[in-house]
Design a protein around this motif. Structure first.
Motif, PDB file in Angstrom:
ATOM      1  N   GLU A  24      20.128  18.621  -2.045  1.00 40.31           N
ATOM      2  CA  GLU A  24      18.880  19.365  -1.824  1.00 40.31           C
ATOM      3  C   GLU A  24      18.159  19.645  -3.128  1.00 40.31           C
ATOM      4  OE1 GLU A  24      19.045  22.902   0.642  1.00 40.31           O
ATOM      5  OE2 GLU A  24      21.126  22.348   1.039  1.00 40.31           O
ATOM      6  N   GLU A  25      18.917  19.884  -4.177  1.00 44.06           N
ATOM      7  CA  GLU A  25      18.274  20.182  -5.454  1.00 44.06           C
ATOM      8  C   GLU A  25      17.435  19.000  -5.925  1.00 44.06           C
ATOM      9  OE1 GLU A  25      21.173  21.476  -8.275  1.00 44.06           O
ATOM     10  OE2 GLU A  25      22.202  22.754  -6.837  1.00 44.06           O
ATOM     11  N   MET A  52      15.705  17.129  -4.076  1.00 40.47           N
ATOM     12  CA  MET A  52      14.536  16.940  -3.227  1.00 40.47           C
ATOM     13  C   MET A  52      13.276  17.451  -3.894  1.00 40.47           C
ATOM     14  SD  MET A  52      16.237  18.096   0.363  1.00 40.47           S
ATOM     15  CE  MET A  52      15.044  17.503   1.518  1.00 40.47           C
ATOM     16  N   HIS A  53      13.439  18.349  -4.863  1.00 33.75           N
ATOM     17  CA  HIS A  53      12.254  18.968  -5.448  1.00 33.75           C
ATOM     18  C   HIS A  53      12.066  18.579  -6.909  1.00 33.75           C
ATOM     19  CE1 HIS A  53      12.442  21.178  -1.788  1.00 33.75           C
ATOM     20  NE2 HIS A  53      13.631  21.641  -2.086  1.00 33.75           N
ATOM     21  N   GLU A  54      12.943  17.741  -7.426  1.00 33.07           N
ATOM     22  CA  GLU A  54      12.842  17.376  -8.841  1.00 33.07           C
ATOM     23  C   GLU A  54      11.978  16.138  -8.981  1.00 33.07           C
ATOM     24  OE1 GLU A  54      16.957  16.967  -9.603  1.00 33.07           O
ATOM     25  OE2 GLU A  54      17.281  19.085 -10.055  1.00 33.07           O
ATOM     26  N   THR A  55      10.696  16.341  -8.747  1.00 29.78           N
ATOM     27  CA  THR A  55       9.808  15.178  -8.676  1.00 29.78           C
ATOM     28  C   THR A  55       8.866  15.105  -9.860  1.00 29.78           C
ATOM     29  OG1 THR A  55       8.243  16.502  -7.418  1.00 29.78           O
ATOM     30  CG2 THR A  55       9.838  15.221  -6.168  1.00 29.78           C
ATOM     31  N   ASP A  56       9.004  16.032 -10.821  1.00 32.04           N
ATOM     32  CA  ASP A  56       8.008  16.090 -11.877  1.00 32.04           C
ATOM     33  C   ASP A  56       8.317  15.153 -13.045  1.00 32.04           C
ATOM     34  OD1 ASP A  56       9.252  19.034 -13.627  1.00 32.04           O
ATOM     35  OD2 ASP A  56      10.271  17.556 -12.382  1.00 32.04           O
ATOM     36  N   GLN A  82      11.846   8.720  -0.163  1.00 38.12           N
ATOM     37  CA  GLN A  82      11.015   7.855  -1.004  1.00 38.12           C
ATOM     38  C   GLN A  82      11.859   7.135  -2.043  1.00 38.12           C
ATOM     39  OE1 GLN A  82       7.688  10.254  -2.456  1.00 38.12           O
ATOM     40  NE2 GLN A  82       7.727  11.336  -0.513  1.00 38.12           N
TER      41      GLN A  82
END
Lengths: 173, 280
Positions: B104-105, B107-111, B147
């Motif tokens: 889950e962590e 899932m948001h590390e897209t930067d 993705q």
């Protein structure tokens, strides 16, 4: 060479499990051992159906998986009072922050993937919280009244995430 | 099958709706391939996925896919691989890159630049020829992990499969996934991404509703790929009540009595044949 029972297929042997890299070996060595007295292993009792595997191998595999799960959540099997339960729930729901999704202005447009990620996070949070509550009650570590109260608080946090998501969608319209 | 370069073909199973049978398809396809002497690596990209547990392959001493996809200091994917623990001769041919909730962590590390291609890079580092097949188990969303998985299907023989139950929400999720994958090919740098097909799972032909949905399935996906059809695979996997218990017991379908798994093993064997024969 193929294992016994597969010889008629005339196929090469199975792949070998690669050894751990030095990087991971160092990480494993650096991990703190569990405190003495906190049991982190348990074996699930299967009483519904006769096992089609040997009990000892099945138990050992499940014990390893269970031990890893317990290690990840940081929970120990000591008796938990309501404050401990609240702390465990707080840890579960706030561990995975998403600073990238904070809005700085009303005109900021949420990308679609961010909204989807947020909604998935809320769904996962809710399920995790429900599972955690159920497990605590099953293990006798919390009574129904405490569990219900803490679950309600946890749902409030999940609702806040979903409100953010809905605001993001409205912002995009 | 393995391409001439030694790169294993990748098959991903995805549906935006959970409970459509992705993990079941992935786990049992790996077993079907192994029964035919093919080695398969199951890659768990779903934080809620339990492919490793179903294959009795969980190992706390090894890393997980969360570590493999970490933005800083990721570990090699080989560190996350464990071996199927089923007591069948072909079990050693099934390996698992295990996942857990820590995904889950990710899932948001897209930067970070290139974050969408972490999984592709990790899979590209697998030793050449180590596996015949790589099977990806995707999470039920259209988010970052999905993705990443779609971006890893950059080989000519790679395929995206969409398992669906013949029910409304699952079919909607499947259509949505197909549309997402087809529309975002250029963004994910997989212009040649191809669909393996739609796999109808848990089909209960005693139900009128299931029969109706299955009859209309081809039409439903007729334009799912930017106006082109996504083929509905003809061999439906039938619903068998006893098999739903197998998921928690971590057993191969073949361990059940013939009456309990009628039609399921045959359908999975046919799917394995399609996967093996592709590109031959």
């Amino acid at each position: 060479m193929a294992p016994r029972g597969m010889g008629d297929l005339n196929v090469p042997g199975p792949p070998s499990l690669p050894p751990m890299s030095d990087q991971s070996k160092k990480r494993n060595d650096a991990q703190v051992e569990p405190e003495e007295g906190h049991a982190v292993e348990e074996v699930e009792q299967e009483d519904k159906q006769p096992s089609r595997k040997s009990d000892s191998s099945q138990s050992s595999n499940r014990a390893r998986t269970r031990a890893r799960t317990n290690g990840q959540t940081g929970r120990s099997k000591k008796q938990m009072n309501p404050a401990d339960i609240a702390e465990a729930l707080e840890e579960s729901s706030t561990r995975h922050g998403h600073p990238q999704l904070e809005r700085t202005s009303a005109s900021h447009r949420w990308p679609v993937w961010a909204l989807e990620a947020l909604r998935t996070k809320a769904r996962i949070e809710r399920r995790q919280i429900a599972d955690l509550i159920a497990e605590l009650c099953k293990d006798g570590l919390a009574d129904d009244e405490v569990a219900e109260r803490e679950y309600a608080k946890a749902c409030q946090r999940v609702n806040a995430i979903e409100n953010d998501w809905e605001s993001g969608e409205a912002n995009n319209d | 099958m393995t391409e001439p370069s030694g790169r294993a073909c990748r098959d991903a199973f995805a549906n935006g709706k959970g409970g459509s049978g992705k993990t079941f398809s992935v786990v049992q396809l790996a077993h079907a391939l192994a029964r035919k002497g093919r080695s398969a690596l199951v890659v768990e990209v779903d934080p809620q996925g339990d492919a490793a547990e179903r294959l009795d392959a969980g190992d706390p001493d090894r890393r997980t896919m969360a570590d493999v996809l970490a933005p800083n200091d990721p570990c090699p994917i080989t560190d996350a691989i464990t071996v199927c623990g089923w007591e069948v001769p072909e079990a050693p041919y099934i390996h698992v890159a295990q996942g857990d909730y820590a995904l889950e962590e990710r899932m948001h590390e897209t930067d970070k630049p290139g974050s969408q291609f972490r999984l592709r890079r990790a899979l590209d580092e697998l030793p050449a020829g180590m596996y015949d097949h790589v099977i990806l188990n995707l999470d039920p969303s259209l988010g970052h992990l999905v993705q990443n998985s779609l971006a890893a299907l950059n080989g000519d023989q790679d395929r995206l499969w969409i398992p669906v139950m013949p029910e409304r929400n699952e079919i909607k999720g499947g259509v949505r996934m197909a549309a997402f994958a087809s529309n975002y090919r250029p963004h994910l740098m997989v212009e040649n991404l191809k669909f393996g097909g739609v796999i109808v799972n848990k089909a209960d032909m005693r139900l009128k509703l299931h029969r109706q949905y299955i009859e209309a399935m081809a039409n439903t996906f007729a334009e799912a790929d930017q106006g082109k059809p996504v083929q509905v695979w003809e061999h439906h996997i039938p619903f068998r009540a006893r098999l739903s218990e197998s998921q928690s017991e971590g057993m191969p379908v073949t361990a059940f009595r013939p009456s309990e798994r009628e039609g399921v093993v045959e359908a999975l064997d046919k799917l394995a044949e399609v996967v093996i024969a592709r590109g031959a």
